[in-house]
Scaffold this active site. Structure first.
Site, PDB file in Angstrom:
ATOM      1  N   THR B 145       3.459 -16.382 -32.271  1.00 47.54           N
ATOM      2  CA  THR B 145       2.458 -17.338 -31.704  1.00 47.54           C
ATOM      3  C   THR B 145       1.356 -17.920 -32.815  1.00 47.54           C
ATOM      4  O   THR B 145       1.027 -17.270 -33.657  1.00 47.54           O
ATOM      5  CB  THR B 145       1.566 -16.668 -30.418  1.00 47.54           C
ATOM      6  N   GLU B 427       4.594 -13.933 -23.319  1.00 55.11           N
ATOM      7  CA  GLU B 427       6.050 -13.671 -23.020  1.00 55.11           C
ATOM      8  C   GLU B 427       6.608 -14.697 -22.159  1.00 55.11           C
ATOM      9  O   GLU B 427       7.372 -14.513 -21.154  1.00 55.11           O
ATOM     10  CB  GLU B 427       6.541 -12.270 -22.293  1.00 55.11           C
TER      11      GLU B 427
END
Lengths: 662, 662
Positions: B145, B427
């Site tokens: 990320t 997720e």
């Protein structure tokens, strides 16, 4: 991107707005003079170097948060004096700006301790204590809730037993569950409090009364004999406040320490009951009106953060291979955020109405007219419960709409949430309040059945109405109001009938009540929802703004009405008042409203006019420089002040080399 | 009440249960041997004096929380070796017990770093790094990320450019928004990571690939050249974890550091693409199945706390002047808690099914059969989103149902909430996942239209069904399933038709998709809801338990099905499939089920078998001694270690005497 420039997406959003933001701000803040004054006061805080040099709250330990709040209190007090701020609204603006989403541990001295004295004290008592409390020569709190007892005041266990020999009351905590628990400032700050206790005199209990109690020495702050107090320990939020507990072991106070404006205990122990016990409802209603205002403001703040960020954040793709769109362009994001924005507006107008109603009815009460008190009480209880539920749930939706960064304290949203959600519990647990509203509605329903006419806002109950909605594709305001009225009236009637059928089947009234209480809750909820919809429509119909602004407000209001039906569809469809084709109209209307509101979304949150320092948010900044702000927030973290953290030497290195010994 | 005795209300609740709690626990935990093993492992933690002597987490600063987590990691590692715990489930049980609702900063080495190497590394790469990682001689994390990029992997900006001259990759963070942000353990703990970056070679971008990167020196933990890292700052929860950021400035790594099991870059820079890119979906599905399991467990924990406390807490009155009832006796409290309890059970069975399905389909995938992968992927994505939404919202309801004390960290509930709610985001952001499910459902719908048959669980799509429910007053399981199927099938069809009509009106496909995405979301949601209902019914139909337990499970299951319709009534009524009289049946049934389940409520949460030390809750204790526990928690607060806090001398006394100077 240089610091200080506006993110280009956000700049474009502001350019394309179809109305003048300033006009709407003026309307929301009660006119140009009030808006100007609000900005002036907020600027005092914003430009004060004292506040800027404080460490961000989220990097402070609990003790640092508490200490900083005390320091800020002292500084704020000086500034308020220096700038001659005296008006109540101005004080609220200053404090809200200096203490965003937190509670100064001395604030309760002003918000609860002083009002209790003012309203419950005799003239002598007021003369004795109020000057000290005003000047903070004594610091008080309000000790009501016990570890085993909350909303139900009659259940409180703390006792005050009058001893005519010494002309004293003896205060006691007769059990563990009677321990006072939660009062703000009680742990370490307050040296006085008013205690709510069961009054015993001449061998008889006369219910709860209020007593002035000194907790700590004014010489050295040590606890007085028989008193045990401390903080209750860490909480979800409000780290600035030393919420405390209190145990009393035969603590003696003079007879004069009972606040005797209404009830009295004479020297010989004779109890004199108050003339009109209802007269004290006023404070409770006022406090609840503040909570409604707060629920509206906090939801508006969360919407501001989430909508600005959704205009800046670009993610994924709509068109395959196209540039990443602003996430506010996704219909699913609009579906989550725009109805909340409309709710924030609805609650703003509901709160304004409630404040005005309170002031109007208070004057009547002062003049001895109490007939509108039940209506006011039901309005305050219902709106408090309805708005705090919706606002706190909505704030979390706004937070989750910011994705991962919403979880960082840098977003400001967790702090807004933990400051909002206790509103569901304090000053009357929401379910209990909703059932109080239901009790009032049942009374109204019975009276209507008996042919009596009902006062203003509840007059729809028991009226004959259309069996089917006449709603067309335009979904007019008239049809919206009728739908909400029909739903509320039907649920009220169903609850009444359900109770009646239990009673006819042999249940005692209290059993029938409990067995119907889900239905009663839903009826009260529908009534409050109707109030918010109808009041929103009335408010924008009456208000004076230019036609562009008016058009936009109409859209926001329509969305509030339409979305509220879609979210609660079953309750409107159960008796076929709305049918499938109405639902088609409503769903189409909602999607159309999303498209109409989308270009104005940023301007609509700008109009709330929250200064950056009040939002405390890297994501909700007016300039939209969110990534730089997140990075700067990270750099400030205490753990980042060294490249290698001390635990490397003590734990990590031994772990990695295989010779860690604990 | 002496310590160690059971609160009498709670003892009575357990006596009046109509089934054997142990039998249900055995069922929930997969048989007597597994339950015994679980208890054995939990007891290792419970009885270990090491864990008992640690300061409660809520009284620790962020740095103390981090340090304690490291210390616990080291201790846990020793104990796991000492007791020879090797099985994956046993390890999860031990870790979950030693680290309730928090994240050990080294855990990601095991959960993400090692699996990435195992699945993406060549044999040489695995041989080189895995032994070091297993022994924690190197500590890794997973850096994917970025500050400006989350769920949409193609949007990642970090670059890895191959330089054939030196046979190295050059890693760069080309912009502020490319800064890696959020990876666990990245701030201060990890010395290695796998980095997800856009691969450039021979002047062309080949999309994201994974690279091994050393961050810090193994000699002294100092940062290697070109690397900037630190913690991202404080968050809503997970104070134990040093989530970090990472900036890369022309960091060179050898060609061998690209994980090359599938894709490859040859020495000259030639890129070889992978044979089957879908093969890596497996890990993602596995991780999501853990999240579903976690959502089920955390909701069950919150229900345990709130229901036990609601049996102990007495408040207000039902009968005028009567004793204060247990708050669990209020219908409104049952209305909030019992449907959540039924949801916790539904999610337990959904999670069990998902784990089994994963294992079955994984074996097929290992064997080269990929045809069931889309179905598995849709199930995992949908259940992850559906359960994390419902679980986190439900946990907050449980917390609010505990009144004021729910807000104290003593309740344990805030920590459970902040550990659950990020599951909505990480997720795969839930809305994005739901729309992935919708995409799969649209594909199914099209295939059915083309006459193809659909696999197992989606076979109901496009089938002709009854136009009106045949549901009677008994509300049979058959009618419940039909209702959920009808709703899901209708919403899927409507979404498909809506998209089609936009396309026919000239919208490009991606515009039609976005304009229909609220409808698509609702369709996917209805599909997941159907799965949970049908699977719950199937699971209890097939399970082997005694008849008393079976009867109780049937009631819980019925409530899950009935309440789910009532909460979403509009979607079942819009086309008149359910009508007003069905709703009457359902509402009566729900109230009847509350009465049936009420005596078993405590036993039903006891059956989850959570040890006290895992709940970390004063309110949810097995013995129900809640007030003593709250008081003990308060006494432990650091601020209570002195009677007069130091700020009295520095701030309060000067304030009160009027000579405070800042």
């Amino acid at each position: 991107m240089s610091q200080g420039s506006i993110n280009s997406d956000l700049a474009k959003e502001r350019q394309k707005a179809t109305f003048n933001v300033e006009n709407l701000s003026v309307l929301l803040h009660g006119g140009p003079a009030k808006l100007k004054r609000k900005r002036y006061i907020e600027n005092l805080v914003c430009e004060d170097p004292f506040y800027r040099q404080l460490k961000p709250w989220s990097y402070c330990s609990i003790e640092e948060q508490y200490e900083n709040a005390l320091i800020k209190h002292i500084h704020a007090k000086e500034q308020i004096e220096k700038h001659g701020i005296k008006d109540r609204n101005d004080l609220i603006t200053y404090k809200g700006s200096a203490f965003p989403h937190e509670a100064d541990p001395i604030a309760i001295n002003t918000s609860m301790f002083i009002p209790s004295l003012e309203q419950q004290g005799t003239e002598e008592q007021k003369a004795k204590w109020l000057p000290l409390a005003y000047q903070e020569k004594i610091i008080g709190t309000y000790a009501q809730t016990e570890i085993g007892h909350g909303t139900f005041l009659r259940g409180l266990e703390t006792t005050a037993t009058y001893d005519p020999k010494t002309k004293e009351f003896v205060l006691n905590t007769p059990s563990l569950s009677a321990t006072k628990f939660w009062p703000a400032g009680l742990g370490k700050t307050a040296n006085h409090c008013v205690v709510v206790a069961q009054l015993y005199t001449q061998g008889k209990c006369h219910g709860i009364h209020i007593f002035m109690l000194q907790l700590r020495s004014l010489e050295d702050h040590s606890l007085l004999p028989g008193i045990e107090t401390g903080v209750i320990g860490n909480k979800f939020g409000f780290g600035t406040n030393d919420n405390g507990y209190l145990k009393l072991n035969s603590v003696r106070i003079p007879r004069d320490n009972m606040l005797m404006r209404y009830s009295k205990v004479l020297e010989d122990g004779t109890y004199i009951r108050p003339e009109n016990p209802k007269v004290t409802y006023g404070v409770m209603v006022l406090v609840r009106s503040f909570i409604v205002r707060n629920a509206a403001v906090l939801l508006a703040e969360a919407c501001t953060i989430s909508i600005r960020y959704s205009a800046v954040r670009r993610q994924s793709e709509l068109k395959p291979g196209g540039i990443e769109p602003q996430i506010l362009d996704y219909q699913t994001q609009q579906y989550r955020l725009l109805p909340l924005l409309s709710t924030a507006y609805a609650f703003h107008f509901a709160s304004t109405n409630m404040t005005e109603t309170y002031e109007r009815i208070s004057q009547q009460i002062e003049g001895g007219r109490l007939d509108q008190l039940p209506q006011l009480h039901a309005l305050a209880a219902g709106l408090k419960a309805f708005t705090t539920y919706a606002s706190s749930a909505g704030i979390e939706v706004c937070r989750i709409c910011c994705g991962g960064h919403g979880y960082s304290h840098a977003s400001g949203l967790p702090k807004i949430y933990v400051s909002a959600v206790p509103g569901c519990t304090y000053e009357g647990e929401n379910t209990v309040l909703m059932l109080q509203v239901a009790r009032y509605l049942m009374k109204c329903y019975r009276e209507k059945q008996q042919g009596k006419s009902l006062p203003g806002f509840v007059s729809y109950i028991g009226e004959s109405m259309e069996k089917k909605s006449l709603m067309g594709a335009d979904v007019s305001f008239t049809c919206l109001i009728k739908a909400y009225k029909h739903r509320a009236a039907r649920l009220i009637e169903e609850a009444a009938k359900q109770m009646q059928s239990f009673i006819q089947a042999g249940s005692p009234a209290h059993v029938a009540w409990n067995k119907s209480s889900v239905q009663l809750f839903l009826a009260a909820n529908a009534h409050c929802h109707l109030f918010c919809v109808e009041n929103f429509i009335d408010s924008i119909r009456d208000c004076k703004v230019d036609s562009n602004t008016s058009k936009v407000l109409n859209e926001v209001c329509q969305l509030y009405g339409v979305h509220g039906i879609i979210e609660n569809l079953g309750e409107f469809m159960q008796d076929n008042f709305l049918t499938g084709h109405h639902v088609d109209y409503l769903q189409k209307k909602m999607l159309t409203l999303f498209e109409l509101m989308r270009p104005n979304a940023v301007a609509l949150v700008d109009a709330f006019d929250f200064p950056d320092h009040k939002l405390e948010s890297c994501l909700g900044r007016y300039d939209g420089q969110v990534y730089q702000a997140l990075y700067d927030y990270a750099k400030m973290a205490p753990m980042n002040q060294t490249e290698v953290h001390s635990t490397y030497y003590t734990h990590l290195r031994p772990l990695m080399s295989g010779d860690s010994k604990l």
